[in-house]
Write a protein that holds these residues in place. Structure first.
Motif, mmCIF file in Angstrom:
data_model
loop_
_atom_site.group_PDB
_atom_site.id
_atom_site.type_symbol
_atom_site.label_atom_id
_atom_site.label_comp_id
_atom_site.label_asym_id
_atom_site.label_seq_id
_atom_site.Cartn_x
_atom_site.Cartn_y
_atom_site.Cartn_z
ATOM 1 N N GLU A 254 1.150 -1.257 -0.032
ATOM 2 C CA GLU A 254 -0.226 -0.020 0.274
ATOM 3 C C GLU A 254 1.027 1.163 0.559
ATOM 4 O OE1 GLU A 254 -2.838 -0.717 -1.218
ATOM 5 O OE2 GLU A 254 -4.080 0.651 0.382
ATOM 6 N N LEU A 255 1.984 1.101 1.065
ATOM 7 C CA LEU A 255 2.574 2.586 0.818
ATOM 8 C C LEU A 255 3.455 2.856 -0.505
ATOM 9 C CD1 LEU A 255 4.553 1.939 4.780
ATOM 10 C CD2 LEU A 255 2.865 3.827 3.152
ATOM 11 N N ARG B 169 2.485 1.836 -2.945
ATOM 12 C CA ARG B 169 1.686 2.072 -4.696
ATOM 13 C C ARG B 169 1.196 2.821 -4.427
ATOM 14 N NH1 ARG B 169 -4.160 2.123 -5.141
ATOM 15 N NH2 ARG B 169 -4.552 2.159 -2.372
ATOM 16 N N LEU B 170 0.513 4.340 -3.111
ATOM 17 C CA LEU B 170 0.332 4.957 -2.816
ATOM 18 C C LEU B 170 1.215 6.355 -3.292
ATOM 19 C CD1 LEU B 170 -2.182 4.487 0.827
ATOM 20 C CD2 LEU B 170 -2.701 5.463 -1.946
ATOM 21 N N ARG C 170 1.198 5.620 -7.877
ATOM 22 C CA ARG C 170 0.613 6.519 -8.158
ATOM 23 C C ARG C 170 -0.249 7.432 -9.043
ATOM 24 N NH1 ARG C 170 -5.723 5.788 -6.625
ATOM 25 N NH2 ARG C 170 -5.902 8.122 -6.781
ATOM 26 N N ASP D 229 -16.895 4.803 -10.308
ATOM 27 C CA ASP D 229 -17.079 3.144 -9.700
ATOM 28 C C ASP D 229 -18.352 3.246 -10.235
ATOM 29 O OD1 ASP D 229 -18.110 1.571 -7.844
ATOM 30 O OD2 ASP D 229 -19.289 3.365 -6.350
ATOM 31 N N LYS E 205 -19.787 0.336 -10.069
ATOM 32 C CA LYS E 205 -21.488 -0.013 -9.839
ATOM 33 C C LYS E 205 -22.213 1.009 -10.049
ATOM 34 C CE LYS E 205 -19.496 -2.759 -6.167
ATOM 35 N NZ LYS E 205 -18.926 -3.022 -4.660
ATOM 36 N N SER F 270 -29.936 11.778 -10.988
ATOM 37 C CA SER F 270 -28.743 10.981 -10.348
ATOM 38 C C SER F 270 -28.784 9.789 -9.603
ATOM 39 C CB SER F 270 -27.537 12.037 -10.125
ATOM 40 O OG SER F 270 -27.247 13.169 -10.950
ATOM 41 N N ASP F 271 -28.992 8.405 -10.147
ATOM 42 C CA ASP F 271 -28.977 7.387 -8.980
ATOM 43 C C ASP F 271 -28.156 6.632 -9.065
ATOM 44 O OD1 ASP F 271 -30.580 5.770 -6.972
ATOM 45 O OD2 ASP F 271 -31.917 5.532 -7.346
ATOM 46 N N VAL F 272 -28.000 5.594 -8.838
ATOM 47 C CA VAL F 272 -27.183 4.721 -8.573
ATOM 48 C C VAL F 272 -27.096 3.717 -10.088
ATOM 49 C CG1 VAL F 272 -25.054 4.099 -6.324
ATOM 50 C CG2 VAL F 272 -27.719 3.108 -6.865
ATOM 51 N N ASN F 273 -28.542 3.246 -10.110
ATOM 52 C CA ASN F 273 -29.186 1.921 -10.874
ATOM 53 C C ASN F 273 -29.562 3.602 -12.143
ATOM 54 O OD1 ASN F 273 -28.339 0.094 -8.757
ATOM 55 N ND2 ASN F 273 -30.410 1.170 -8.712
ATOM 56 N N GLU G 210 -23.779 -4.478 -16.984
ATOM 57 C CA GLU G 210 -24.733 -4.319 -16.208
ATOM 58 C C GLU G 210 -25.636 -3.349 -16.776
ATOM 59 O OE1 GLU G 210 -24.690 -4.184 -11.930
ATOM 60 O OE2 GLU G 210 -23.973 -6.216 -11.762
ATOM 61 N N ARG H 203 -29.998 0.407 -15.947
ATOM 62 C CA ARG H 203 -29.733 -1.093 -15.886
ATOM 63 C C ARG H 203 -30.048 -1.604 -16.978
ATOM 64 N NH1 ARG H 203 -28.124 -3.549 -11.600
ATOM 65 N NH2 ARG H 203 -28.386 -5.540 -12.219
ATOM 66 N N TRP I 128 -33.360 -6.542 -11.178
ATOM 67 C CA TRP I 128 -31.904 -7.883 -10.388
ATOM 68 C C TRP I 128 -32.582 -9.361 -10.071
ATOM 69 C CZ3 TRP I 128 -28.247 -5.151 -7.826
ATOM 70 C CH2 TRP I 128 -27.936 -4.162 -8.315
#
Lengths: 272, 259
Positions: free
Chosen positions: B62-63, B65-66, B70, B141, B143, B168-171, B232, B255, B259
């Motif tokens: 992680e160190l 990578r960051l 990165r 993101d 998802k 503006s919704d995730v789906n 999806e 979508r 589901w």
């Protein structure tokens, strides 16, 4: 007021808390519906650990750096699992929504999917209750469950207005002794004092219902996750940084190496 | 089906469930007793090995990578996105003109037919080349369909299109493009469109129908990017468009399946 209680429970402790909350709401004259969140494949406890154990190394780094811990909680991608069809896929008709779950290091995979799957969350006020083995430690416990939940709810247009975290006094991997030790270390109290049926549990269940019905607070904005560590009977020492978990080392060093006298005991505000 | 074929649970059902559970409530055992089954022993061993490895190596990785990787990746992806933006900015107008001509003459001219058939492939190639960098640069993101929709924001900013998100919704996310520099010039519209009064010199292309460019090429391109990020999701068929006489072009990100 119409309330939906959705809960995901593997060992039954969260279902028990869901029942107690439902009885509290019904005693106040609200109507309650239930949603039992079930995964398509039965979750054995080892696969659950497998999904999150990669996180444990970062968790160790998080003890050393607050900034890294915040970064990681914000960016950690929680895997999802498929759920059985929901009874209430659209929650628009409910005034308040309660979501309950255990904590699987971080937000459970089933809840991650549920929060993405349900419709009608826009402008809803949500309460989140949880049971886990240990006391409501701010770091690694309260923060790891409720902060991702608050983030995901905010993204769906909902607001987390109330939280409740109580100890189930049970750990599937039988490591309760660690949490008993941590409870003594951080709070100076046995972990039983934070269980569902303790005085703390009763008071906080009522507080949870009050805050959810009122719907005015914003857990994410308050930045304190206040009630879980500053509630009834818990000393304010838990608000300190995670390194204070190691304060016994410092105390021992001062006392036995530097030979400093023991400081007089002072009661904190919450104890007075 | 409102309840998905399942019976709603009542408080009495929950009471019965909890009562049954209380009779065989799980209790804490000693760690050694817990490891009596072979599955648990194997699980504990694997877990312990991985735990030790992660506790040692993950902080180090992680160190690295960051602190090192990165910043290097950021610089690399920013340069790639910059190249993509310059390429898009320079080639947009000629490609749109070619596309409109190809749509108009796809039955008659061989080149038009070739362009009409293979231009979507070229756009897919663009996504394959620049997709990873755009995903990193835009902090997408996968998802969240609204987050994937940042790609359209980036395209709009690059080309000078104005638009707003109305959902503006995730789906499900809906973007309305209220001003397009190409509508009325390269892409003709019918009389009475919302943007008509804002264009002083509409040009000759008004004589043909160019709505297919947005509904076929543009939406197809966005669909390629969505499919690359998360299969999806998809872009719904574009029905409301400025060239058709609407006030705005509406792109619905949603979508694909239930589901």
């Amino acid at each position: 007021m119409n309330i939906l209680i959705s809960y995901y429970s593997r060992t039954g402790h969260t279902a028990e808390l869901a029942l107690l909350l439902a009885e509290e709401f019904m005693a106040r004259g609200h109507s309650v519906d239930f949603e039992k969140i079930e995964t398509v494949e039965v979750d054995h406890h080892w696969p659950i650990l497998w999904r999150t154990q990669w996180y444990w190394g970062s968790l160790a780094l998080g003890i050393l750096s607050n900034t890294y811990r915040q970064y990681f909680i914000k960016n950690y991608k929680i895997p999802e699992v498929d759920l059985k069809p929901l009874v209430h896929p659209d929650v628009a008709k409910y005034d308040r929504i309660c979501i309950g779950s255990p904590k699987h290091t971080i937000l459970p995979c089933a809840i991650e999917r549920y929060l993405r799957q349900i419709e009608g969350l826009k402008n809803k006020k949500v309460g989140y209750f949880a049971t886990w083995a240990g006391p409501p430690l701010k770091y690694f416990e309260v923060e790891h469950l409720f902060r991702p939940a608050a983030d995901r709810l905010e993204r769906r247009g909902a607001r987390l207005v109330s939280i409740l975290a109580l100890s189930s006094m049970y750990h599937e991997y039988q490591i309760m002794f660690i949490f008993r030790f941590l409870s003594r270390l951080r709070f100076g109290q046995p972990v039983e004092n934070f269980s569902v049926y303790s005085e703390y549990g009763k008071n906080n269940r009522k507080l949870f219902c009050d805050e959810l019905i009122l719907g005015e607070s914003d857990i994410k904005e308050s930045k304190g996750w206040r009630r879980s560590y500053d509630g009834t009977g818990i000393p304010a020492v838990a608000t300190a940084s995670p390194l204070t978990t190691l304060q016994f080392v410092r105390r021992g060093y001062n006392r036995y190496v530097l030979k400093k006298p023991k400081p007089p005991f002072k009661k904190s505000d919450s104890q007075i | 089906m409102p309840n998905n074929g399942r019976n709603p649970m009542t408080i009495n059902d929950l009471r019965k469930e909890v009562e049954a559970w209380r009779k065989q409530k799980p209790v804490n055992e000693s760690v050694l007793l817990f490891l009596k089954s072979p599955v648990d022993r194997a699980g504990a061993l694997i877990f312990f090995v991985i735990l030790v490895l992660t506790l040692v190596f993950v902080p180090v990785f992680e160190l690295i990578r960051l602190v090192i990787l990165r910043p290097i990746f950021s610089l690399f992806h920013t340069i790639v996105v910059l190249i993509a933006a310059i390429f898009l900015r320079i080639t947009a107008r000629p490609l749109i003109r070619l596309g409109i001509k190809a749509i108009k003459n796809k039955e008659q001219k061989r080149f038009s037919r070739f362009f009409y058939t293979h231009f979507p492939g070229f756009l897919r190639f663009f996504v394959r080349c620049f997709g990873p960098s755009l995903k990193f640069y835009l902090k997408i993101d996968t998802k969240d369909v609204r987050s994937i929709g940042k790609f359209q924001e980036w395209v709009d900013d690059t080309l000078g299109v104005e638009g707003i998100w109305v959902e503006s919704d995730v789906n499900r996310a809906v973007r309305r493009e209220t001003w397009c520099p190409f509508a009325g010039r390269e892409i003709p519209y019918v009389s009475g469109a919302g943007q008509e009064s804002r264009v002083s010199n509409p040009g000759e292309s008004l004589k043909s129908d160019g709505t297919e460019f947005c509904s076929y090429f543009m939406a197809g391109w966005l669909n390629d990017f969505v499919r690359y990020c998360n299969p999806e999701f998809e872009i719904a068929p574009v029905n409301r468009m400025i060239p058709k006489g609407d006030e705005f072009c509406e792109f619905i990100w949603r979508r694909k399946n239930a589901w």
